[in-house]
Design a protein around this motif. Structure first.
Motif, PDB file in Angstrom:
ATOM      1  N   THR A  89       0.771  -1.121  -0.024  1.00  0.00           N
ATOM      2  CA  THR A  89       0.109   0.253   0.142  1.00  0.00           C
ATOM      3  C   THR A  89       0.693   1.238   0.050  1.00  0.00           C
ATOM      4  N   VAL A  90       0.593   2.206  -0.756  1.00  0.00           N
ATOM      5  CA  VAL A  90       1.246   3.433  -0.802  1.00  0.00           C
ATOM      6  C   VAL A  90       0.743   4.467   0.197  1.00  0.00           C
ATOM      7  N   LEU A  91       1.177   5.213   0.880  1.00  0.00           N
ATOM      8  CA  LEU A  91       0.923   6.169   1.916  1.00  0.00           C
ATOM      9  C   LEU A  91       1.800   7.557   1.592  1.00  0.00           C
ATOM     10  N   GLY A  92       0.984   8.476   1.496  1.00  0.00           N
ATOM     11  CA  GLY A  92       1.559   9.918   1.378  1.00  0.00           C
ATOM     12  C   GLY A  92       1.515  10.270  -0.218  1.00  0.00           C
ATOM     13  N   ASP A  93       0.886   9.479  -1.124  1.00  0.00           N
ATOM     14  CA  ASP A  93       0.839   9.804  -2.536  1.00  0.00           C
ATOM     15  C   ASP A  93      -0.042  11.005  -2.790  1.00  0.00           C
ATOM     16  N   ILE A  94      -1.068  11.159  -2.056  1.00  0.00           N
ATOM     17  CA  ILE A  94      -2.077  12.288  -2.349  1.00  0.00           C
ATOM     18  C   ILE A  94      -1.512  13.645  -1.705  1.00  0.00           C
ATOM     19  N   GLU A  95      -0.706  13.355  -0.572  1.00  0.00           N
ATOM     20  CA  GLU A  95      -0.018  14.775   0.066  1.00  0.00           C
ATOM     21  C   GLU A  95       1.141  15.058  -0.928  1.00  0.00           C
ATOM     22  N   PHE A  96       1.835  13.931  -1.518  1.00  0.00           N
ATOM     23  CA  PHE A  96       2.650  14.404  -2.585  1.00  0.00           C
ATOM     24  C   PHE A  96       2.262  15.333  -3.636  1.00  0.00           C
ATOM     25  N   ALA A  97       0.991  14.832  -4.128  1.00  0.00           N
ATOM     26  CA  ALA A  97       0.537  15.423  -5.392  1.00  0.00           C
ATOM     27  C   ALA A  97      -0.010  16.942  -5.196  1.00  0.00           C
ATOM     28  N   SER A  98      -0.887  17.097  -3.893  1.00  0.00           N
ATOM     29  CA  SER A  98      -1.388  18.250  -3.461  1.00  0.00           C
ATOM     30  C   SER A  98      -0.860  18.971  -2.618  1.00  0.00           C
ATOM     31  N   GLU A 100      -0.685  19.057   0.450  1.00  0.00           N
ATOM     32  CA  GLU A 100      -1.666  19.399   1.536  1.00  0.00           C
ATOM     33  C   GLU A 100      -1.747  18.175   2.348  1.00  0.00           C
ATOM     34  N   VAL A 101      -2.240  18.119   3.695  1.00  0.00           N
ATOM     35  CA  VAL A 101      -2.562  16.919   4.643  1.00  0.00           C
ATOM     36  C   VAL A 101      -4.084  16.547   4.144  1.00  0.00           C
ATOM     37  N   SER A 102      -4.059  15.089   4.066  1.00  0.00           N
ATOM     38  CA  SER A 102      -5.540  14.665   3.651  1.00  0.00           C
ATOM     39  C   SER A 102      -6.165  14.382   4.785  1.00  0.00           C
ATOM     40  N   SER A 103      -7.438  14.028   4.994  1.00  0.00           N
ATOM     41  CA  SER A 103      -8.237  13.874   6.071  1.00  0.00           C
ATOM     42  C   SER A 103      -8.168  12.403   6.542  1.00  0.00           C
ATOM     43  N   TYR A 104      -7.161  11.696   6.184  1.00  0.00           N
ATOM     44  CA  TYR A 104      -7.060  10.193   6.429  1.00  0.00           C
ATOM     45  C   TYR A 104      -6.484  10.070   7.521  1.00  0.00           C
TER      46      TYR A 104
END
Length: 214
Positions: A89-98, A100-104
């Motif tokens: 599982t990949v963690l931090g992919d959304i944060e890398f792209a945006s 911004e800190v996600s709500s997960y």
């Protein structure tokens, strides 16, 4: 339910183990120039909130061993189990792209081992790597699809259960307790719904706590 514990996270100084995990998941193939990427290995204990201990804005994590739980924080401040599973599982992919800190909230359900990449150190390389960016796009797209399915699910428990099964991996419910947490119902309520669905011929039981759409 998220469990808070004393920090037991530790860095694993073992190059052979690191190489073994990289090889197991062919992780070097998602980078154009893997020789320029420094990988480190970290271990987390049950109940630890992984994205609190290692800021996803600073690190990309690749969960290589153990089970993680991903929770979503609703607008009213309550949490719902969004996904639970082991494997890569990949963690931090959304944060890398945006950026911004996600709500997960990402919780270790047991001992979890992750490979890490320091984003601050490697961002300039990663942002110019078409192979990595293609990999990142797929990873983010998968998470957004999962999140969309969560927000659009129906209100009726029977319909929610069918919706959950339809969007689950291989259309299979694995673990009544975790599914009940996601569906915001009791284990007994979910078992009753699953029994009805079995009697209707919509669902079949394939093992202990495991149900699949027919």
């Amino acid at each position: 339910m998220v469990t808070y514990v004393t920090i037991g996270m530790k860095k694993i100084e073992n190059k052979e183990k690191t190489k073994a995990y990289l090889s197991k998941y062919s992780l070097r193939t998602v980078f154009s120039r893997p020789e320029e990427i420094d990988f480190e290995l970290y271990e987390f204990q049950r109940g630890e909130i992984i994205n609190n201990l290692m800021d996803p804005l600073d690190y990309l994590l690749f969960a290589a061993e153990g089970v993680i739980r991903i929770y979503n924080i609703r607008n009213n401040g309550t949490m719902a189990l969004l996904a639970e599973g082991g494997g890569f599982t990949v963690l931090g992919d959304i944060e890398f792209a945006s950026r911004e800190v996600s709500s997960y909230i990402v919780e270790a359900a047991g001992r979890v081992v992750c490979l890490s990449v320091d984003v601050q150190k490697h961002r300039s390389i990663l942002e110019q790597d078409p192979v990595f960016l293609s990999f990142l796009l797929k990873s983010v797209s998968d998470k957004l699809r999962m999140m969309t399915a969560f927000t659009l699910e129906p209100e009726d428990l029977k319909e929610r259960t069918l919706y959950y099964l339809d969007h689950a991996d291989h259309q299979t419910l694995k673990g009544v307790a975790s599914a009940a947490s996601y569906l915001q119902c009791s284990r007994r309520q979910l078992l009753r719904i699953l029994k009805i669905l079995q009697e209707e011929g919509t669902v079949i039981k394939t093992g202990r706590g495991t149900y699949r759409l027919k």
